[in-house]
Design an enzyme around this catalytic site. Structure first.
Site, PDB file in Angstrom:
ATOM      1  CE  LYS A  87      -8.219  57.498  30.688  1.00  0.00           C
ATOM      2  NZ  LYS A  87      -8.971  57.737  29.430  1.00  0.00           N
ATOM      3  CB  CYS A 140     -12.390  50.993  24.788  1.00  0.00           C
ATOM      4  SG  CYS A 140     -12.350  51.207  26.564  1.00  0.00           S
ATOM      5  N   GLY A 184      -9.361  71.019  22.312  1.00  0.00           N
ATOM      6  CA  GLY A 184      -9.284  70.955  23.780  1.00  0.00           C
ATOM      7  C   GLY A 184     -10.439  70.169  24.356  1.00  0.00           C
ATOM      8  N   GLY A 185     -10.652  68.949  23.828  1.00  0.00           N
ATOM      9  CA  GLY A 185     -11.714  68.067  24.339  1.00  0.00           C
ATOM     10  C   GLY A 185     -11.116  66.962  25.193  1.00  0.00           C
ATOM     11  CB  VAL A 238      -4.528  74.966  12.796  1.00  0.00           C
ATOM     12  CG1 VAL A 238      -3.338  74.805  11.855  1.00  0.00           C
ATOM     13  CG2 VAL A 238      -4.097  74.723  14.239  1.00  0.00           C
ATOM     14  N   GLY A 289     -11.691  43.758  22.601  1.00  0.00           N
ATOM     15  CA  GLY A 289     -11.341  44.979  23.332  1.00  0.00           C
ATOM     16  C   GLY A 289     -11.603  46.248  22.542  1.00  0.00           C
ATOM     17  N   GLY A 290     -11.430  46.168  21.225  1.00  0.00           N
ATOM     18  CA  GLY A 290     -11.690  47.348  20.392  1.00  0.00           C
ATOM     19  C   GLY A 290     -10.752  48.498  20.712  1.00  0.00           C
ATOM     20  N   GLY A 310     -12.550  65.124  17.659  1.00  0.00           N
ATOM     21  CA  GLY A 310     -13.776  64.342  17.634  1.00  0.00           C
ATOM     22  C   GLY A 310     -13.584  63.010  16.941  1.00  0.00           C
ATOM     23  CG  HIS A 315     -14.935  61.797  58.556  1.00  0.00           C
ATOM     24  ND1 HIS A 315     -14.896  62.965  57.820  1.00  0.00           N
ATOM     25  CD2 HIS A 315     -14.050  61.940  59.573  1.00  0.00           C
ATOM     26  CE1 HIS A 315     -14.026  63.796  58.380  1.00  0.00           C
ATOM     27  NE2 HIS A 315     -13.505  63.199  59.441  1.00  0.00           N
TER      28      HIS A 315
HETATM   29  P1  NAD Z   1     -14.110  66.041  21.682  1.00  0.00           P
HETATM   30  O1  NAD Z   1     -15.374  66.185  20.944  1.00  0.00           O
HETATM   31  O2  NAD Z   1     -14.114  65.690  23.126  1.00  0.00           O
HETATM   32  O3  NAD Z   1     -13.255  67.395  21.565  1.00  0.00           O
HETATM   33  C1  NAD Z   1     -12.902  67.935  20.341  1.00  0.00           C
HETATM   34  C2  NAD Z   1     -12.534  69.376  20.567  1.00  0.00           C
HETATM   35  O4  NAD Z   1     -11.941  69.862  19.390  1.00  0.00           O
HETATM   36  C3  NAD Z   1     -13.720  70.269  20.871  1.00  0.00           C
HETATM   37  O5  NAD Z   1     -13.414  71.045  21.998  1.00  0.00           O
HETATM   38  C4  NAD Z   1     -13.866  71.107  19.606  1.00  0.00           C
HETATM   39  O6  NAD Z   1     -14.389  72.389  19.869  1.00  0.00           O
HETATM   40  C5  NAD Z   1     -12.437  71.163  19.137  1.00  0.00           C
HETATM   41  N1  NAD Z   1     -12.241  71.383  17.705  1.00  0.00           N
HETATM   42  C6  NAD Z   1     -12.920  70.827  16.673  1.00  0.00           C
HETATM   43  N2  NAD Z   1     -12.383  71.220  15.500  1.00  0.00           N
HETATM   44  C7  NAD Z   1     -11.328  72.018  15.791  1.00  0.00           C
HETATM   45  C8  NAD Z   1     -10.364  72.708  15.025  1.00  0.00           C
HETATM   46  N3  NAD Z   1     -10.360  72.641  13.702  1.00  0.00           N
HETATM   47  N4  NAD Z   1      -9.412  73.448  15.672  1.00  0.00           N
HETATM   48  C9  NAD Z   1      -9.404  73.502  17.034  1.00  0.00           C
HETATM   49  N5  NAD Z   1     -10.291  72.865  17.799  1.00  0.00           N
HETATM   50  C10 NAD Z   1     -11.236  72.128  17.193  1.00  0.00           C
HETATM   51  O7  NAD Z   1     -13.255  65.013  20.807  1.00  0.00           O
HETATM   52  P2  NAD Z   1     -11.965  64.161  21.172  1.00  0.00           P
HETATM   53  O8  NAD Z   1     -11.201  64.746  22.299  1.00  0.00           O
HETATM   54  O9  NAD Z   1     -11.280  63.914  19.879  1.00  0.00           O
HETATM   55  O10 NAD Z   1     -12.599  62.820  21.664  1.00  0.00           O
HETATM   56  C11 NAD Z   1     -13.509  62.126  20.802  1.00  0.00           C
HETATM   57  C12 NAD Z   1     -14.531  61.399  21.582  1.00  0.00           C
HETATM   58  O11 NAD Z   1     -13.931  60.263  22.157  1.00  0.00           O
HETATM   59  C13 NAD Z   1     -15.116  62.177  22.758  1.00  0.00           C
HETATM   60  O12 NAD Z   1     -16.167  63.024  22.389  1.00  0.00           O
HETATM   61  C14 NAD Z   1     -15.583  61.052  23.607  1.00  0.00           C
HETATM   62  O13 NAD Z   1     -16.829  60.627  23.132  1.00  0.00           O
HETATM   63  C15 NAD Z   1     -14.557  59.978  23.370  1.00  0.00           C
HETATM   64  N6  NAD Z   1     -13.542  59.943  24.439  1.00  0.00           N
HETATM   65  C16 NAD Z   1     -13.936  59.792  25.712  1.00  0.00           C
HETATM   66  C17 NAD Z   1     -13.005  59.768  26.711  1.00  0.00           C
HETATM   67  C18 NAD Z   1     -13.446  59.566  28.122  1.00  0.00           C
HETATM   68  O14 NAD Z   1     -14.554  59.085  28.328  1.00  0.00           O
HETATM   69  N7  NAD Z   1     -12.645  59.943  29.093  1.00  0.00           N
HETATM   70  C19 NAD Z   1     -11.660  59.939  26.437  1.00  0.00           C
HETATM   71  C20 NAD Z   1     -11.283  60.101  25.118  1.00  0.00           C
HETATM   72  C21 NAD Z   1     -12.248  60.105  24.129  1.00  0.00           C
END
Ligand code: NAD
Length: 471
Positions: free
Chosen positions: A56, A47, A184-185, A240, A44-45, A273, A446
């Protein structure tokens, strides 16, 4: 990287995540003798154990909690929900157990040998596995490296249980009164949504000028608006610059332009990230090349610079998404089994499972603009969707990015409830080279949200019914 094909009898798969376990299963189905090595008992790793699946499950609960509130607008009053964190945690873990346990059974049924331990190359021809019982050396003809990735860390933060990565946040240690999300990712917004629904006052600090950098702004806007109402604060263009533990709290100094100020939080989630898991694998000893980001270099069949080693998933580079990992694993296994195969995905869908969800596939408007590629974009607002009205969720948008001459679908973007499920139609349209006309002439049921794809396509041919076609 055009080494002659060979058919290995014995495959070692290192890592049992969304690249490794499908590779092992597929290879076993093709008749290879397969050994799957992982630190966990069940496949499963990240994910399944600590990522997509538990998040989810929690997002589903978050959605229910939000819906319970929203029902008031439709004339239904409910008592305020009472949270039993132990039961919530246990339920989330049971979801993971059922899924990973089921995979364990499928693995046994396929006769995939399993070794629980840590594998590494000790030269081009030697793989060693450290297990609880001691060290083992494996016989192998081919190997697939699928070791995935881990959360990136930020230097200078205190080592404290109050500073969490996604794994720590998914453990749900408690519901902090005030929580800071750094980044905010994908992860920050998904887990921020969960904690806000559970009752935390969530603040997000994002270094760039917008949430989800890289995603089209018109798709992010409805989410940003909703989050602005659910989160305590979203600080953009902010970093920060200092963080320290102070009693039972984490105190941070935030910097926006030339201004700095201090804020205090009960917990912090760092989601900035992910980094590939390439350390202690002996990649250099085996002659397996990596790129500047530390990901393994692969060719179009996912073969590495070592002729008998393939790589798939996060360790093989962006996008770090489970479905991309699984698709790559299939290519790698078929390539090593001597089949004609090549990686040529036109669209890897991306889904952010927030509320509303954001999903896109193929060319984004942002990428088209960056690359100077002329495109025609049609947008269907969900205010004109009957189904969205019945759901009381008309903030959505479905758009198509089209080739201006042929009308071919190059990209699809959706924001709205269920966008993650709907994007599959967009990915299919892009893969098969469908035109907007093809989508417009396909009868969609529909009343469903899927009609918004058809209606966006109808806009391209000036036949739209529920919105006025532009002159
Ligand atoms: P992300 O790359 O999606 O977002 C990281 C965010 O952090 C970016 O918006 C970046 O600008 C910001 N950031 C970076 N350094 C910062 C700092 N010092 N201060 C403030 N903001 C900063 O990374 P994530 O949310 O950690 O997710 C990692 C990866 O995991 C994703 O890129 C994706 O590949 C994967 N993931 C996918 C899903 C999905 O498919 N729904 C869900 C979770 C994670």
């Amino acid at each position: 990287m055009n080494a002659p094909p060979f058919t290995p009898a014995r495959l070692v798969v290192i890592g049992a995540g969304p690249a490794g376990y499908p590779a092992a299963f597929h290879a076993a189905d093709l008749g290879l003798r397969v050994t799957l090595v992982d630190l966990e008992e069940h496949p499963g790793g990240v994910c399944l154990h600590r990522g997509c699946i538990p998040s989810k499950a929690l997002l589903h609960v978050a959605r229910w909690l939000a819906e319970a509130e929203e029902l008031r607008d439709c004339g239904v009053e409910t008592a305020p929900p009472r949270l039993d964190l132990n039961r919530l945690r246990e339920w989330k873990e049971s979801v993971v157990r059922r899924l990973t346990g089921g995979l364990g059974q499928l693995r046994r049924a396929r006769g995939v040998e399993t070794i629980r331990g840590r594998a590494r190359f000790a030269g081009p021809d030697t793989i060693i596995i450290e297990t609880a019982e001691g060290r083992r050396t494996l016989d192998w003809d081919a190997a697939l490296v699928a070791t995935g990735s881990r959360p990136a860390t930020l230097p200078g933060w205190p080592q404290s249980p109050r500073v969490m990565d996604s794994t720590g946040a998914l453990d749900l240690p408690d519901v902090p009164r005030r929580m800071l999300v750094v980044g905010g990712g994908y992860i920050g917004l998904e887990l921020g949504t969960v904690y806000a629904a559970l009752g935390s006052r969530v603040c997000v600090v994002e270094a760039t000028p917008g949430l989800l950098p890289g995603a089209d702004r018109d798709l992010v806007a409805p989410l940003a608006k909703r989050l602005a109402a659910r989160f305590e604060a979203i600080w953009l263009d902010t970093r920060v610059v200092e963080a320290r533990e102070q009693g039972e709290a984490i105190r941070v100094t935030l910097q926006h332009a030339a201004e700095t100020r201090d804020e205090t939080f009960d917990r912090v989630l760092i989601s900035v990230g992910r980094r590939p898991n390439r350390e202690n694998l002996g990649l250099a000893e085996a002659g397996i090349e990596t790129d500047a980001r530390g990901c393994i270099r692969v060719d179009e069949r996912r073969r590495t610079s070592h002729p008998r080693v393939w790589a798939a998933g996060d360790i093989a580079g962006e996008p770090m998404l489970a479905h991309k990992a699984t698709a790559e694993a299939r290519v790698a296994v078929e390539a090593m089994a001597g089949r004609t195969t090549v990686w040529d995905a036109r669209a890897i869908p991306a889904v952010v499972y927030t509320d509303p969800e954001i999903a896109w596939a193929g060319l984004t408007e942002t990428a088209a603009a960056r690359e100077g590629q002329p495109v025609r974009v049609v947008r269907f607002p969900w205010t004109a969707s009957g189904r969205a009205l019945t759901l009381e969720r008309t903030e959505g948008l479905t758009k198509l990015v089209l080739d201006p001459d042929s009308g071919r679908v190059l990209g699809v973007g959706i924001v709205g409830v269920g966008a993650g499920d709907m994007i599959a139609e967009g990915a299919l349209a892009i893969e098969i080279g469908a035109t907007a006309e093809d989508l417009a002439l396909t009868i969609h049921p529909h009343p469903t949200l899927s009609e918004t794809v058809m209606e966006a396509a109808e806009l391209a041919s000036g036949r739209a019914i529920h919105v006025l076609p532009r002159a």
